[in-house]
Design a protein around this motif. Sequence first.
Motif, mmCIF file in Angstrom:
data_model
loop_
_atom_site.group_PDB
_atom_site.id
_atom_site.type_symbol
_atom_site.label_atom_id
_atom_site.label_comp_id
_atom_site.label_asym_id
_atom_site.label_seq_id
_atom_site.Cartn_x
_atom_site.Cartn_y
_atom_site.Cartn_z
ATOM 1 N N ILE A 232 61.020 -6.607 21.332
ATOM 2 C CA ILE A 232 61.811 -7.078 20.217
ATOM 3 C C ILE A 232 61.798 -5.747 19.128
ATOM 4 O O ILE A 232 62.767 -5.093 18.817
ATOM 5 C CB ILE A 232 61.374 -8.231 19.304
ATOM 6 C CG1 ILE A 232 61.575 -9.534 20.172
ATOM 7 C CG2 ILE A 232 62.086 -8.566 18.090
ATOM 8 C CD1 ILE A 232 60.954 -10.914 19.498
ATOM 9 N N PRO A 258 64.383 -9.434 25.084
ATOM 10 C CA PRO A 258 65.655 -9.683 24.589
ATOM 11 C C PRO A 258 66.714 -9.397 25.407
ATOM 12 O O PRO A 258 67.698 -10.029 25.299
ATOM 13 C CB PRO A 258 65.673 -8.466 23.347
ATOM 14 C CG PRO A 258 64.333 -8.232 23.112
ATOM 15 C CD PRO A 258 63.509 -8.794 24.709
ATOM 16 N N LEU A 263 67.713 -12.029 21.304
ATOM 17 C CA LEU A 263 66.279 -11.881 20.331
ATOM 18 C C LEU A 263 65.997 -13.127 19.743
ATOM 19 O O LEU A 263 64.655 -13.062 19.569
ATOM 20 C CB LEU A 263 67.082 -10.831 19.146
ATOM 21 C CG LEU A 263 66.981 -9.484 19.322
ATOM 22 C CD1 LEU A 263 67.870 -8.814 18.265
ATOM 23 C CD2 LEU A 263 65.630 -8.731 19.531
ATOM 24 N N ASP A 264 66.751 -14.165 19.492
ATOM 25 C CA ASP A 264 66.131 -15.116 18.906
ATOM 26 C C ASP A 264 65.456 -16.153 20.065
ATOM 27 O O ASP A 264 64.261 -16.400 19.465
ATOM 28 C CB ASP A 264 67.299 -16.167 18.518
ATOM 29 C CG ASP A 264 68.151 -15.610 17.314
ATOM 30 O OD1 ASP A 264 67.608 -14.488 16.627
ATOM 31 O OD2 ASP A 264 69.199 -16.204 16.944
ATOM 32 N N GLU A 265 65.798 -16.272 21.175
ATOM 33 C CA GLU A 265 64.868 -16.866 22.027
ATOM 34 C C GLU A 265 63.813 -16.058 22.289
ATOM 35 O O GLU A 265 62.512 -16.828 22.551
ATOM 36 C CB GLU A 265 65.788 -17.177 23.360
ATOM 37 C CG GLU A 265 65.024 -17.937 24.440
ATOM 38 C CD GLU A 265 64.622 -19.159 24.237
ATOM 39 O OE1 GLU A 265 64.896 -19.637 23.172
ATOM 40 O OE2 GLU A 265 63.770 -19.918 25.197
ATOM 41 N N SER A 266 63.666 -14.671 22.205
ATOM 42 C CA SER A 266 62.485 -14.115 22.435
ATOM 43 C C SER A 266 61.534 -14.336 21.360
ATOM 44 O O SER A 266 60.324 -14.416 21.683
ATOM 45 C CB SER A 266 62.890 -12.516 22.282
ATOM 46 O OG SER A 266 63.901 -12.188 23.421
ATOM 47 N N GLY A 267 62.146 -14.671 19.958
ATOM 48 C CA GLY A 267 61.172 -14.687 19.070
ATOM 49 C C GLY A 267 60.505 -16.217 19.117
ATOM 50 O O GLY A 267 59.593 -16.397 18.844
ATOM 51 N N ARG A 268 61.170 -17.266 19.661
ATOM 52 C CA ARG A 268 60.695 -18.348 19.852
ATOM 53 C C ARG A 268 59.569 -18.415 21.097
ATOM 54 O O ARG A 268 58.621 -19.112 20.821
ATOM 55 C CB ARG A 268 61.915 -19.445 20.335
ATOM 56 C CG ARG A 268 61.485 -20.897 20.094
ATOM 57 C CD ARG A 268 62.343 -21.724 20.665
ATOM 58 N NE ARG A 268 62.706 -21.386 22.236
ATOM 59 C CZ ARG A 268 61.655 -22.047 23.332
ATOM 60 N NH1 ARG A 268 60.630 -22.421 22.798
ATOM 61 N NH2 ARG A 268 61.698 -21.779 24.322
ATOM 62 N N ARG A 271 56.449 -17.098 19.626
ATOM 63 C CA ARG A 271 55.634 -18.050 18.806
ATOM 64 C C ARG A 271 55.047 -18.813 19.571
ATOM 65 O O ARG A 271 53.826 -19.370 19.531
ATOM 66 C CB ARG A 271 56.623 -18.738 17.785
ATOM 67 C CG ARG A 271 56.722 -17.916 16.548
ATOM 68 C CD ARG A 271 57.375 -18.820 15.327
ATOM 69 N NE ARG A 271 58.820 -19.196 16.001
ATOM 70 C CZ ARG A 271 59.995 -18.514 16.093
ATOM 71 N NH1 ARG A 271 59.949 -17.364 15.692
ATOM 72 N NH2 ARG A 271 61.014 -18.773 16.273
#
Length: 303
Positions: A232, A258, A263-268, A271
Amino acid sequence: MDAGVPSGQERPALPRCFDEFGPHVEGELARWLPSEEEVEPTLARAMHYSVFSGGKRVRPVLALLACRAVSGCFRPALAAACAVELIHTYSLIHDDLPCMDDDDVRRGKPTSHQVFGEALAVLAGDALLTLAFEVITDEGSGYRADTAASMVRELSRASGARGMVGGQVLDIDGAGGDLERIESLHSMKTGALFSASVRLGALAGDADQLQLESLTEYARGFGLAFQITDDILDVVGDPRKTGRYRGSDEEHGRKTYPSLVGLDESGRLAREAAEGGLDALSGLSGSCRDLEELMEFVLHREG
Ligand code: FPP
Ligand code: MG
């Protein structure tokens, strides 16, 4: 790729334990590195240059925290922590070489081969790799022979064809891939050394099997979260904080989290990996606050 070379790297805000352990780690590394009187001065300088170029020391900190989590004391893991950082440093020198990623900046500074030339950069990397095993087995480190042998086995396996080197080969082959392939590549290239860091720290603290397994599971989540965050940062990170150009993965045509899932799914996913690692800490009896803070840092790091 960004046109500007980041000159110097702003130190990211690190968890408290980095302040506590920092001087011990720096001192231990300085203690083992050869001086200019002992070996060819340019070789000594090249080794010092990369070891003391501003690395965060995440792997040593993992080893020291693992040792403290199982024994209440971090000091027995200092030599092991140093050995892991030496291997990490060798891998960065070689990774930056023209025949690999061909990078001229690392941690906001010119890479080893830019400063010392390619041949010496290769050799400084070789010397750091081999020094790691000297450190673990030297009697000055104080490990029992059986503990040292276990550490050598763990570290060589994590660094070699079944671990970091194998992962690097998959990476430079670059043969596309899905999320599963990326995950296995990273678990070899980056994750194996994180796992070795906690396992060596735990061995230094005479961990039992359950403690070893819990910490290994923590490191698995940690490694995955670290790598996804790294991907990311390559897209959205601030070069002054990461100390490297943005867009290097894309430039090298690498498949990343990514690029595969956004990017959003990578962040999820980062976590989720971190939470899995944190859950594993329930297998340890003492306080794990520092290991928890370190996981938080990895999720929210900027460099
Ligand atoms: C950044 O770590 C580095 C990585 C995520 C490791 C990447 C793996 C390789 C380059 C393997 C190369 C292998 C070979 C055999 C050449 P970090 O954020 O802890 O870096 P720091 O030490 O600068 O803080
Ligand atoms: Mg690279």
